[in-house]
Each structure stands twice: as structure tokens, then as C-alpha cells.
Design a protein around this motif. Sequence first.
Motif, PDB file in Angstrom:
ATOM      1  N   GLU A   1      -9.974  46.481  49.347  1.00 32.92           N
ATOM      2  CA  GLU A   1     -11.257  45.754  49.359  1.00 32.92           C
ATOM      3  C   GLU A   1     -11.313  44.754  50.506  1.00 32.92           C
ATOM      4  N   PHE A   2     -10.201  44.061  50.739  1.00 30.41           N
ATOM      5  CA  PHE A   2     -10.156  43.086  51.825  1.00 30.41           C
ATOM      6  C   PHE A   2     -10.441  43.767  53.165  1.00 30.41           C
TER       7      PHE A   2
ATOM      8  N   TYR B   1      -6.945  47.140  43.798  1.00 33.06           N
ATOM      9  CA  TYR B   1      -7.725  47.494  44.989  1.00 33.06           C
ATOM     10  C   TYR B   1      -7.868  46.317  45.951  1.00 33.06           C
ATOM     11  N   MET B   2      -7.227  45.197  45.650  1.00 30.96           N
ATOM     12  CA  MET B   2      -7.440  43.967  46.402  1.00 30.96           C
ATOM     13  C   MET B   2      -7.274  44.141  47.905  1.00 30.96           C
ATOM     14  N   THR B   3      -6.171  44.780  48.325  1.00 27.70           N
ATOM     15  CA  THR B   3      -5.911  44.932  49.757  1.00 27.70           C
ATOM     16  C   THR B   3      -6.943  45.842  50.410  1.00 27.70           C
TER      17      THR B   3
ATOM     18  N   ILE C   1      -0.312  46.154  45.596  1.00 28.83           N
ATOM     19  CA  ILE C   1      -1.206  45.229  46.295  1.00 28.83           C
ATOM     20  C   ILE C   1      -0.603  44.798  47.622  1.00 28.83           C
TER      21      ILE C   1
ATOM     22  N   SER D   1       1.402  46.496  39.632  1.00 24.94           N
ATOM     23  CA  SER D   1       0.558  45.737  40.573  1.00 24.94           C
ATOM     24  C   SER D   1       1.236  45.464  41.917  1.00 24.94           C
TER      25      SER D   1
ATOM     26  N   LYS E   1      -7.723  44.789  40.121  1.00 23.72           N
ATOM     27  CA  LYS E   1      -7.067  43.962  41.154  1.00 23.72           C
ATOM     28  C   LYS E   1      -6.195  44.775  42.097  1.00 23.72           C
TER      29      LYS E   1
END
Length: 609
Positions: A430-431, A426-428, A512, A509, A424
Motif C-alpha cells: 500500500e505504501f 498489505y502495509m508495504t 510486512i 505478519s 495490515k
Amino acid sequence: MNFDLSNMLEKQIPVKYVTYLMGAYLGFKIGSYILRSAIKKVKIFIQKKKVRNFIQERNQNLKNLQIPTPNLTQDIIDKVLNSDITHLKKMLEAKSVTSEDLVNIFSKRAQQYGVEYGIITHLKYKEAIEAAKECDKLRKENSPLCQLPLFGIPISMKETIDEKGYPSTVGSIFRIDHIPKEDGFCAKLLKSGGAIPFLRTNVPQAGMIYESVNEVYGRVLNPWDKTKYSGGSSGGEGAAVAARMSPGGMGSDIGGSIRIPAAMCGVYGLKPTAQRSVMSGHTFYSEPFNGQKTVLCASGPICKSVDDLILFFRQLSDPQYLKKFKLQEIDTFFPLMQIDEAQLNNNQKQRRFGYFKTLKEFDCTLANQRAVEISVEKLRAQGHQLVEITLPNVEQIRDGFIQFLLSDELMCMKDLLSKEDFVKEYMTIEFFASTPVILKRILTVIFYLIGEKTFAQLLPNSNRLKVEELNKLQYNINKLQIEYLRLFDDHEIEAIICPSFGAPALPHSSSIDSAPVSLYTFIWNFLNFPCGVLPVTKVLKEEQHYNNSRTRELATKRLDHYMKQNTEGLPVNVQVVAPPYKEETCLNVMKMLDDDIQFYQHNSYPELK
């Protein structure tokens, strides 16, 4: 046969058949997607089961190790754990300890706390103890090898450095069987200097975020506070040194991956000019990843003192050690430069340095600014001139680094991870990578309207680049490098004193939604300038906020929230930057600061709980 198009067009196909065909096609596409997703989930499920067995076996082997307690007083053992490598060498020379003692002391501590803190991937005890015994034997014989920089010293290695018989997973569940059949060049070079690699340390999944977490070895906890991250990607390495599981070791850095863990954990780190560092022997990621040359990765040490950084620098850079190897083993075009001893030991007064306390593009916390202020005053008290400077084109560097990072829409990392999902954190990223271009344009306007200027500026720079666009980016990097060298010339400065990061260690986390804090490190990767970090102070009670920010965006609001979560007492480092190939200047200035500040003369290493 005559082909009459007009006749065919006159014949009308019933609408229902067209509908059936379209429905069948859509059904096929949806079914194929569902099937692929199901197969992927099954493969991941099966692989995770293998990983659990792999970790259980690792843990059992670690538990079964019979590591003797050396026949030394507790005071001597404590002294070993608290000493840097430079002092351990003196203890070895004085015969108050042996290399075997050192391996046993540090291995026992790694065995006790390493898994709990997520720091270690493997403890190489059996190989290390045999190497230690050989070093002790040579020392008794007064072998000239005893004069090597790291002779008889146990060291740790980031998991991405290849070592014979041990997996280099890069935090990927599908790479637990990626086991090198021989040591990589980096490991060989360190062992040739008498070092004893005994510990392998944890990294982030794919090694491209500054929090060390993956689904193989878990999350690295900060020794100062388990609720905080240790940094990344050399997060296990920084934590191992701060936790006194290792006296020092090797990491690598493409956006801050040595300096961030060192700063988060209150220890010392050096990122050399990329071409003056040893990358040969770091594990193979993928052809696109290993082939990119836009922003170069550098390897370097994480230690307990500047003196120790210098020891590693000698072993990794001195031509007398490198010439022992074949040309094909050494990094291509590695400059066999003699170490500039005069600059490394420069004790002249009235030298001139630049500094900045924060960047308007994203302010660092008050604690990080105070660390710069302390360092500036220390140098002034030593008789040096300090001039405040303003960095040019920071936004261009920030946008360019994002362009580089997302230039292939993360295909390099996807190749490495195979079918594995990103963690998770990597969320930003990935977006930014996965959002279609047309949607990015719409979102850019929306972000501007709601006051999220930074996101609005970054989104247009996150598209896949064409070859000519990548070439243009590389050209702009060259222009920026010249502009920053002009900054040194115009101000007649030898080095820059600046924040090591935008904040101290933050909760797990939090990267993010507070990623701009990394601006203070990746600037120097983008420009390929050597730099190092050292501990200066701790966060004060009244500094547990981010009210000093000049902007009020999502990232700044979140950082204010994170700073209020018990950050008092966390270590704060400062960063020293020098022009390319001036590592000796960087280390010399760090040494001047460290001799005066003496962080660990006034503070203790964190107690593990």
C-alpha cells in the motif's frame, strides 16, 4: 449586452467574501470526506456483523456433522493419514479401505482441527460422502472408471476455485454471498477424474500476499509451529496437506502461491507453465484483474509426494481427459499436448543440471542454501553433472515484477474488496502504491542516503503505468525469457536446482518488512517457467540467524531477528525449474531427488496441538 472584462476586473471583490468562499469550499470538501469515511465505517461495521453470523453458522454446521469413525484399527487409520494419494489408491485396490472410509477419516480430522488452525473455509461432507459411496459401488462392479488418476480420492480445493453452493470470498468480507450456482471447470475436470472434493481451504485477503489472513476466516497457522505463517496465497491448502486434513489438493500461483505454502509447510507443490494449467473455473475477481495478461497465474497441485503431483498433472493436462469437455469450457488456447512419457520416466545417467545456492540481490538463509547443497550432492551421486550458474538480470526481473504488481496502483484489488480496508500485511505494498510520485522521488534520495538501496531502487518502479509503459514491460519480459532460455542452452542443462524461498516459515505478519524473501519464487512467474518444490531438510540450531547476508538493510536486519525466533526444526524445501512446457522434466528431476532424499521416511508429519 456588452461584456467588458476590464470593467469587471476594476471592480474589486472584498477580500472577506473570497475568504468566505474558500472556507466554504474547504469545509465542504472536509465535510464530504468525513461523511464518506463515516458511511464507509458504518458499512464495514454492518458487514462484519454479517460475517460474524456467517462464521457462527458455519462453525455450528461443522460441529453438528455426525462423522462416523470407520470400523478400522487405529494403525490403519494412522496409515491412511500418513499416506500419499498413490498409496491410498493401492489401499483402495487391495480393498483394505473404501472411499467412504477415506472421506470419513480426513473429514473427521478437518472437523477437529480445521477451524482452530484457520485452515478450512467449508467442509463439504454430505456431498463428499455420497460421491464416495458411488465410487465404492463402481469399484465393486469393476468399472473402468476405477482406473482414472484420482478415482475415489478425497481432495481439497483452494477457496478461490468455484464450487457449486459454496462461497468464493477471496478473503473479502463483502463476498460472503458470492456463491457459484455451478462448479467451475477446474472442479469439473478433477471430478471427471474420479476425485472427491470434500474440503475448501483458506486464502489471504485478495489473494495477493504470501501470508494467508483475512477478516472472514481468520489467519492460517502453520502446522509445524502455530506462531509461524503457512505461506500464501494457497496457505490453507499447504497447511491442510501438512496437517493431514487432506491427502492433496489444488492451489494457484502468480508469485509463489503454490510453492511458498508447500515450502513453509514441508510438502510438495507444482506450478506449471501458465498456459499448461487450468485457470478456467477460478472465481471472478474483477474485470481489470482477470483481464491482465502481463504475468499469468497458473493453477497446480499441493501434495504429499512427487508421485501425487504427477497424478494431478495427468488429470489436468492429458488430452484424453480434456477432450471430454466443450471447447468453450476449457481455457482459451490451452495446448492439448500429449504427456511426454519418455521424459517423465527418464532414467538416463550423465544428465546435466544447473544450480545456484543464493542470489546476491537478496541472500537466502543458510538452511535454504544447505537444502540446495544436499540436492546437488544427491544428483551427483546418481551420476549426473551439476554446474553452478549465475542468473542474469535479477534486479531487472525484481523491478519488473514490482512494476507489474503496482502498475494500476492496486485498483484491481480495490475493485475486488469494494470498500473494505486492506489487512495490515498489505502495509508495504500500500505504501508503494499510494505514495505520490513527487514524494517517492524525495524518499528515493533519502533511502539512498541512509543505506536502504533496495527500497531506493524499488520506489521509482512502483508508479502507475501508461499503456505504452505496460507494453514495454511485456516486451522486456519476452527478452528476458529468451535470455533465460539461452542460459539453458549455453550451459546445456535440462533444469535448475535452487532455493524454494528466501527463508523457512517466519512469524505471522513478518512479510510486512521481509518481503524480498519472495524473490526466489516470483522470478519464475515473471518468466513463466514451470517449477516445483519438495522437502529436503530441517533448519538446524546453528542456522537460526541471517548473519550470512551480504547487505545490511531493514529487510535483512528484520529477517535476522525473525530467524532467531525458534526456527529450528522447521522444514526446508528445494526448487526445481525447467524451461516452458517442460513440466515432465521438472517432475522427473523432482522424482529423482525425492526417491533419494525420502524426507518423510526420516521425519514425521507435524503433530497438531
